[in-house]
Scaffold this motif. Structure first.
Motif, PDB file in Angstrom:
ATOM      1  N   LEU A  37       0.818  -1.207   0.000  1.00  0.00           N
ATOM      2  CA  LEU A  37       0.000   0.000   0.000  1.00  0.00           C
ATOM      3  C   LEU A  37       0.855   1.261   0.000  1.00  0.00           C
ATOM      4  O   LEU A  37       0.476   2.277  -0.575  1.00  0.00           O
ATOM      5  N   ASN A  38       1.982   1.186   0.654  1.00  0.00           N
ATOM      6  CA  ASN A  38       2.845   2.358   0.757  1.00  0.00           C
ATOM      7  C   ASN A  38       3.404   2.780  -0.604  1.00  0.00           C
ATOM      8  O   ASN A  38       3.809   3.924  -0.780  1.00  0.00           O
ATOM      9  N   SER A  39       3.423   1.854  -1.552  1.00  0.00           N
ATOM     10  CA  SER A  39       3.951   2.166  -2.883  1.00  0.00           C
ATOM     11  C   SER A  39       2.889   2.747  -3.812  1.00  0.00           C
ATOM     12  O   SER A  39       3.194   3.124  -4.933  1.00  0.00           O
ATOM     13  N   THR A  40       1.643   2.804  -3.358  1.00  0.00           N
ATOM     14  CA  THR A  40       0.563   3.327  -4.196  1.00  0.00           C
ATOM     15  C   THR A  40       0.452   4.841  -4.045  1.00  0.00           C
ATOM     16  O   THR A  40       0.864   5.410  -3.037  1.00  0.00           O
ATOM     17  N   VAL A  41      -0.107   5.460  -5.052  1.00  0.00           N
ATOM     18  CA  VAL A  41      -0.326   6.907  -5.015  1.00  0.00           C
ATOM     19  C   VAL A  41      -1.721   7.143  -4.457  1.00  0.00           C
ATOM     20  O   VAL A  41      -2.718   7.028  -5.141  1.00  0.00           O
ATOM     21  N   MET A  42      -1.790   7.450  -3.159  1.00  0.00           N
ATOM     22  CA  MET A  42      -3.077   7.609  -2.498  1.00  0.00           C
ATOM     23  C   MET A  42      -2.916   8.540  -1.311  1.00  0.00           C
ATOM     24  O   MET A  42      -1.820   8.716  -0.774  1.00  0.00           O
ATOM     25  N   ASN A  43      -4.022   9.148  -0.925  1.00  0.00           N
ATOM     26  CA  ASN A  43      -4.038  10.006   0.250  1.00  0.00           C
ATOM     27  C   ASN A  43      -3.500   9.239   1.460  1.00  0.00           C
ATOM     28  O   ASN A  43      -3.884   8.107   1.707  1.00  0.00           O
ATOM     29  N   ILE A 214     -12.536  11.208   6.483  1.00  0.00           N
ATOM     30  CA  ILE A 214     -11.399  11.388   5.580  1.00  0.00           C
ATOM     31  C   ILE A 214     -11.911  11.859   4.222  1.00  0.00           C
ATOM     32  O   ILE A 214     -12.763  11.211   3.609  1.00  0.00           O
ATOM     33  N   SER A 215     -11.425  12.968   3.769  1.00  0.00           N
ATOM     34  CA  SER A 215     -11.814  13.499   2.463  1.00  0.00           C
ATOM     35  C   SER A 215     -10.729  13.162   1.449  1.00  0.00           C
ATOM     36  O   SER A 215      -9.884  13.979   1.103  1.00  0.00           O
ATOM     37  N   GLY A 216     -10.749  11.961   0.997  1.00  0.00           N
ATOM     38  CA  GLY A 216      -9.798  11.509  -0.013  1.00  0.00           C
ATOM     39  C   GLY A 216     -10.526  10.750  -1.095  1.00  0.00           C
ATOM     40  O   GLY A 216     -11.707  10.972  -1.341  1.00  0.00           O
ATOM     41  N   LYS A 217      -9.834   9.842  -1.755  1.00  0.00           N
ATOM     42  CA  LYS A 217     -10.472   9.047  -2.799  1.00  0.00           C
ATOM     43  C   LYS A 217     -11.597   8.178  -2.246  1.00  0.00           C
ATOM     44  O   LYS A 217     -12.577   7.901  -2.918  1.00  0.00           O
TER      45      LYS A 217
END
Length: 259
Positions: A37-43, A214-217
């Motif tokens: 998960l740490n390698s993904t582009v995410m909030n 959480i206001s993310g994806k």
């Protein structure tokens, strides 16, 4: 007491390889998920929430597996002590099983808590800080509440396992144990609510609600309701635990006579 310590020691030593494999598997799985998960582009808040939910699911699965393992041991190891008529009192077997169950449960909880705090610290997000502050303030109360409730549920199911081994002449007692345990497990919430309406006195202890958006994806968050503790609810739990201890030893005595 020496008998209790000895049989607890030997059973734990007999499981040491299983404990080590389970620990390494858990740590490896958690850090594999973290790395993925740490390698993904995410909030970052989204990521920390996913990790937190994952660890919570691992926690639920873990306590279920610990309970099943100990229930299987009751059905085999503990009752075999009586079958082979070893000089062990039923109270010794009860203490042995309670100690082993608590050791396994507490050890697992400590590992999960450590992994959760460690990973959330690595993310260092507002969600991580909110969760850590919440559980740092109220975790001890939640921990004791969870522990007490799980011990009662575990030994209620244990009573049904032991009752199954009773001789035919105790069939009425067996039926009463089955019905009583099942009804309490299914309707303890309704019983608590009924008693609380009659005796609404509260303890000066409560855990406030937790709500983090959480206001993310994912556009989601984590919430936990407010928890209040009532005097009658605590008395009921203590009373039920006392009844369980009495019945556990009584049933083991009857199994011992049968053996």
């Amino acid at each position: 007491m020496r008998n209790v310590i000895n049989i607890v020691k030997y059973e734990i030593l007999g499981k040491k390889n299983a404990y080590l494999i389970s620990l390494l598997t858990l740590i490896g799985l958690v850090f594999a998920i973290y790395a993925r998960l740490n390698s993904t582009v995410m909030n970052r808040d989204d990521l920390s929430l996913i990790i937190f939910v994952f660890l919570f699911l691992v926690f639920l699965v873990g306590i279920i597996l610990i309970a099943i393992s100990n229930l299987m041991d009751i059905n085999s190891k503990d009752l075999n002590y009586l079958s082979f008529t070893l000089p062990l009192k039923p109270s010794v077997l009860f203490l042995k099983r309670m100690i082993i169950y608590l050791i396994e449960l507490l050890s697992f909880l400590i590992v999960i808590i450590f992994l959760t705090f460690f990973i959330l610290r690595l993310y260092n997000t507002s969600f991580s800080h909110a969760v850590i502050n919440y559980f740092s303030s109220y975790g001890a109360i939640l921990f004791l509440d969870f522990l007490f409730g799980n011990v009662i549920a575990f030994f209620l199911v244990s009573l049904m396992i032991i009752a199954k081994k009773l001789p035919y002449e105790n069939r009425i007692l067996k039926i009463i144990i089955y019905i009583g345990c099942i009804l309490y497990l299914l309707y303890k919430g309704h019983l608590n609510n009924f008693l609380i309406k009659i005796f609404p006195q509260k303890l000066p202890i409560f855990i406030p609600a937790f709500d983090y958006k959480i206001s993310g994806k994912l556009e989601t968050g984590f919430s936990a309701p407010k928890i209040e503790y009532f005097v009658v609810e605590v008395i009921l739990r203590i009373l039920v635990l006392a009844i369980i201890i009495f019945l556990y030893n009584r049933l083991l005595n009857k199994v011992e006579i049968r053996g």
